[in-house]
Design an enzyme around this catalytic site. Structure first.
Site, PDB file in Angstrom:
ATOM      1  N   LYS A  78    -104.770 -19.486  44.192  1.00 56.97           N
ATOM      2  CA  LYS A  78    -104.657 -20.827  43.628  1.00 56.97           C
ATOM      3  C   LYS A  78    -106.046 -21.443  43.533  1.00 56.97           C
ATOM      4  O   LYS A  78    -106.847 -21.307  44.468  1.00 56.97           O
ATOM      5  CB  LYS A  78    -103.768 -21.694  44.513  1.00 56.97           C
ATOM      6  CG  LYS A  78    -102.344 -21.172  44.636  1.00 56.97           C
ATOM      7  CD  LYS A  78    -101.597 -21.279  43.315  1.00 56.97           C
ATOM      8  CE  LYS A  78    -100.168 -20.793  43.459  1.00 56.97           C
ATOM      9  NZ  LYS A  78     -99.397 -20.985  42.210  1.00 56.97           N
ATOM     10  N   ASP A  86    -104.953 -19.221  39.407  1.00 54.97           N
ATOM     11  CA  ASP A  86    -103.855 -20.067  38.927  1.00 54.97           C
ATOM     12  C   ASP A  86    -104.206 -21.522  39.190  1.00 54.97           C
ATOM     13  O   ASP A  86    -104.347 -21.935  40.334  1.00 54.97           O
ATOM     14  CB  ASP A  86    -102.582 -19.681  39.693  1.00 54.97           C
ATOM     15  CG  ASP A  86    -101.354 -20.468  39.259  1.00 54.97           C
ATOM     16  OD1 ASP A  86    -101.486 -21.393  38.440  1.00 54.97           O
ATOM     17  OD2 ASP A  86    -100.256 -20.140  39.755  1.00 54.97           O
ATOM     18  N   GLU A 136    -104.218 -18.646  35.004  1.00 57.91           N
ATOM     19  CA  GLU A 136    -102.813 -19.020  34.800  1.00 57.91           C
ATOM     20  C   GLU A 136    -102.671 -20.532  34.787  1.00 57.91           C
ATOM     21  O   GLU A 136    -103.307 -21.222  35.585  1.00 57.91           O
ATOM     22  CB  GLU A 136    -102.010 -18.430  35.968  1.00 57.91           C
ATOM     23  CG  GLU A 136    -100.551 -18.774  35.968  1.00 57.91           C
ATOM     24  CD  GLU A 136     -99.795 -17.966  37.036  1.00 57.91           C
ATOM     25  OE1 GLU A 136    -100.240 -16.856  37.370  1.00 57.91           O
ATOM     26  OE2 GLU A 136     -98.764 -18.463  37.523  1.00 57.91           O
ATOM     27  N   GLU A 190     -94.428 -20.361  33.398  1.00 57.51           N
ATOM     28  CA  GLU A 190     -93.439 -20.741  34.406  1.00 57.51           C
ATOM     29  C   GLU A 190     -92.882 -22.135  34.170  1.00 57.51           C
ATOM     30  O   GLU A 190     -91.773 -22.442  34.597  1.00 57.51           O
ATOM     31  CB  GLU A 190     -94.023 -20.638  35.826  1.00 57.51           C
ATOM     32  CG  GLU A 190     -95.033 -21.699  36.150  1.00 57.51           C
ATOM     33  CD  GLU A 190     -95.490 -21.642  37.614  1.00 57.51           C
ATOM     34  OE1 GLU A 190     -96.455 -20.916  37.881  1.00 57.51           O
ATOM     35  OE2 GLU A 190     -94.905 -22.317  38.462  1.00 57.51           O
ATOM     36  N   ASP A 222     -89.814 -17.351  33.586  1.00 60.55           N
ATOM     37  CA  ASP A 222     -89.256 -17.804  34.855  1.00 60.55           C
ATOM     38  C   ASP A 222     -87.748 -17.632  34.740  1.00 60.55           C
ATOM     39  O   ASP A 222     -87.159 -17.914  33.694  1.00 60.55           O
ATOM     40  CB  ASP A 222     -89.636 -19.273  35.091  1.00 60.55           C
ATOM     41  CG  ASP A 222     -89.057 -19.821  36.377  1.00 60.55           C
ATOM     42  OD1 ASP A 222     -89.789 -19.878  37.378  1.00 60.55           O
ATOM     43  OD2 ASP A 222     -87.855 -20.193  36.397  1.00 60.55           O
ATOM     44  N   HIS A 271     -93.182 -15.083  36.439  1.00 61.17           N
ATOM     45  CA  HIS A 271     -93.381 -15.977  37.568  1.00 61.17           C
ATOM     46  C   HIS A 271     -92.276 -15.703  38.573  1.00 61.17           C
ATOM     47  O   HIS A 271     -91.118 -15.529  38.212  1.00 61.17           O
ATOM     48  CB  HIS A 271     -93.281 -17.427  37.096  1.00 61.17           C
ATOM     49  CG  HIS A 271     -93.243 -18.428  38.219  1.00 61.17           C
ATOM     50  ND1 HIS A 271     -92.140 -19.238  38.457  1.00 61.17           N
ATOM     51  CD2 HIS A 271     -94.153 -18.743  39.158  1.00 61.17           C
ATOM     52  CE1 HIS A 271     -92.401 -20.016  39.491  1.00 61.17           C
ATOM     53  NE2 HIS A 271     -93.601 -19.749  39.942  1.00 61.17           N
ATOM     54  N   GLY A 315     -91.506 -15.944  43.274  1.00 57.03           N
ATOM     55  CA  GLY A 315     -91.801 -16.686  44.489  1.00 57.03           C
ATOM     56  C   GLY A 315     -90.742 -17.755  44.669  1.00 57.03           C
ATOM     57  O   GLY A 315     -89.569 -17.528  44.371  1.00 57.03           O
TER      58      GLY A 315
END
Lengths: 437, 437
Positions: A218, A246, A272, A299, A322, A349, A351
């Site tokens: 990130k 990202d 991203e 996403e 997503d 995407h 998680g």
């Protein structure tokens, strides 16, 4: 003849903000949540689905799911599972509810839960995981899943049929390969903004040891911090592991370009969500300026119409579907077909809560029956909250193993449904960790 | 020091589907509705606002408004009205709620109600209608209302300040002219798809007699029908009255172009919502192909980022803001500034329930303090449901008369709040007209 007797909802929330798991530049303290739905039937299996949110407002998604319920309760299960495209189009096309989008935001998140639950029901009745259910459909059945409105300037049904027919002969071989070798994954586990340097380095090294060939960091809160963390990560994984970054929509166009210039020396693989997911033209401008770094997004892309434009405008190198944001499996089938037409790899995407569990079916279907390739394709993986699922994903050697259980593997464990219900479950109604210290 | 003590909501629905008022090619049987909100205070005036929907799902918007309530209750009124931009950005920027959009759909509809209610409160405390409140702000105060994120590739704050400063010297003169002559309107009253030919012709003739110089017809369900109705309308109003047509998102690109070619002989002024409101590139392609017919859209455009791209891509000739869809006054100020930068006239969407009442403030502000012109600018008018408002719009000679009452004129009459509450008000809980026949 089985009938859908109820659409049961539940507001599930996990107190992830207490540990800063999932922290990024736009979302500093998410409580990963699921607006969960069960299609109850009077005979045979039930259908489970959910949509993913990060806490507050999960109840709004629950209310949206319930707004569709009168169109579902009382329907024949056979009718639903034999025409899943029609089921999705009837819900999405309700003129009064459509006004609230159209085809975006809370209403599409709710449809994601419901349409995926219908596929879960269909898979369980057929005794097949959804990736297999989809992969065994004829090209005509697959194109019947799609809402073709607004697509014809980029992809017609005939062109989609050609793509699917071209992939038909290799289906059996690719299925065998998938079952043996799995589908490549990359991991975001090391990269959350709230993690310490030590944790970042340790988790990055573990990722490589576990067989991953790509990790993700990130970025976007502080450029000097990002330069430092990126240097640490590159040193930890060596030159041959891909490091994606990202920004979670943090930047305007010029800022994205300047920031990526600062990170370029560490060879980022993709950037991203550099900016707003609505901004097709900005993504195109950023892509032009940051080559050879790839641009990825999706996403938060709201529907097939935004993805269509991202592809038409040459705005992305990597398309990130997503499982829940875009009205579920049917809309994602449209997006997979668009990506195949434009030759852009799909790297989902995942998680959150359960996104890995559900989205794996779409990538595996894409490999077997649509794009027919694994080149530059990876599914995101985060090692988090899988223990709450009846059939958690299986990752070995950095690869997703194809699920064999019937359905879409969205089902949450009964004890989790009780413990994490908001606001009355014991996790929320009891004292917080701070209060017990 | 006054405090906001409560965010009260109400689900208001009007059974308009019983008469086919508001029927179009995508929305055959709307029940015009408002998710209504009152910001209660412990001292001085209250703030009233609402968002407009067409029936089912109005409760989802109510739930979304309530999701923001904990961020509002207990705040100082002075703090809110002295920094309305900050108020809107704090709500819109809540990271967990932002996930549900971002900046679109149900969550933006809810913000439309809340932000407009805060402007109502500010106007009432200042003793001014909101158009005047805005028009008397300094350029710096106006640009402070805007969320500048994602705009800098098309419009910077400095450019906006230049636009506003250039308009400053003419403000007093234009205010005087506005108060004397009003703001031009056009009417959609004749054009609903569900109306008979006789009713269409009669209402079109009445519109001309009432001083309107533009009417609008709904199209898009059946091309032969549209050719016939367009011929009737053109004959009824003569060659000098503008006839806009509105397809309510019904078409793909090629279909839009072919359909408009069929209608071209009747000299349509603009084609409104030819396709998906998300599809910037399709609007650009349609505009290129249907010249000299103008392309108009915006009532379903989700936020400033979509409007920015429509302008950047040269996709529209006419920009149609909506008072409630895009998070309220502050987001619309951003859109008015973008339109001024690109030189595109703003002709608001209105009708529905109360949209005329609220949006007039934005066009009047645009005239006085932003674009500084009325050229090719008209506010939509539909003669419908105004009787439910405490201060209904005043239309004479085809022009909106500037409201003089403090606030944003969104307040619904107390008896209407009781009668049309859903599902317990007498209009809904009692027998339907069919049942009493």
């Amino acid at each position: 003849m089985a009938t859908i007797t109820a659409v049961e909802t539940r507001d599930l929330r996990f107190p992830t903000s207490r540990e800063l798991d999932g922290s990024d530049a736009m979302n500093p303290d998410p409580d990963y949540s699921a607006a969960y739905v069960v299609l109850r039937t009077d005979e045979g299996p039930e259908g489970h689905g959910f949509t993913f949110t990060i806490g507050r407002g999960n109840d709004v998604c629950v209310a949206a799911i319930e707004a569709y319920a009168p169109m579902i309760v009382g329907r024949s299960v056979e009718e639903v599972v034999s025409d899943l495209g029609g089921f999705a189009r009837r819900l999405g096309g309700d003129s009064q509810l459509r006004w609230l989008g159209p085809e975006k935001g809370v209403m599409n998140l709710a449809l994601g839960a419901l349409v995926n639950a219908a596929f879960d029901l269909a898979g369980k009745r057929a005794g097949k995981p959804v990736w297999q259910l989809l992969s065994e459909m004829t090209p005509e059945q697959i194109t019947d899943l799609v809402d073709w409105r607004y697509l014809s300037d980029a992809l017609t049904r005939e062109e989609a049929l050609e793509i699917l027919r071209a992939a038909e002969s290799g289906r059996a071989e690719r299925t065998a390969r998938l079952l043996e070798h799995g589908y490549p994954a990359y991991t975001t586990t090391p990269g959350w903004l709230g993690y310490s340097d030590e944790r970042l380095v340790r988790l990055a090294e573990e990722a490589v040891a576990d067989g991953f060939t790509q990790i993700k960091l990130k970025v976007g809160a502080d450029v000097e911090e990002d330069v430092r963390r990126m240097a640490l990560a590159r040193e930890a994984v060596g030159p041959d592991i891909r490091i994606a970054v990202d920004a979670n929509q943090r930047w305007d166009t010029a800022e994205a370009i300047a920031w990526m210039n600062r990170l370029a020396e560490f060879d980022p693989y993709w950037i991203e969500e550099p900016t707003s997911p609505d901004d097709v033209l900005a993504h195109a401008a950023i892509r032009e300026a940051v080559r050879p770094v790839r641009v990825a997004t999706g996403e938060h892309a709201q529907n097939r119409i935004i993805f269509k434009q991202l592809l038409q405008a040459g705005a992305i190198d990597v398309l990130q579907i997503d499982a829940c944001r875009v009205a579920g499996v049917t809309e994602n089938v449209a997006i997979l077909l668009l990506a195949a037409k434009f030759g852009v790899p799909v790297c989902p995407h995942a998680g959150g809560v359960g996104l890995c569990e559900v989205v794996q079916h779409l990538s595996m279907f894409d490999y077997v029956a649509v794009s027919g390739t694994l080149d530059d394709r990876v599914i995101e993986y985060v090692d988090h909250l899988h223990e709450h699922f009846v059939e958690p994903v299986r990752i070995t050697d950095g690869r997703y193993r194809a699920p064999l259980e019937p359905g879409i593997t969205a089902e949450v464990r009964p004890d989790t449904l009780l413990r994490f219900s908001y606001p009355d479950g014991p996790v929320w109604a009891g004292p917080t960790p701070e209060e017990t210290q």
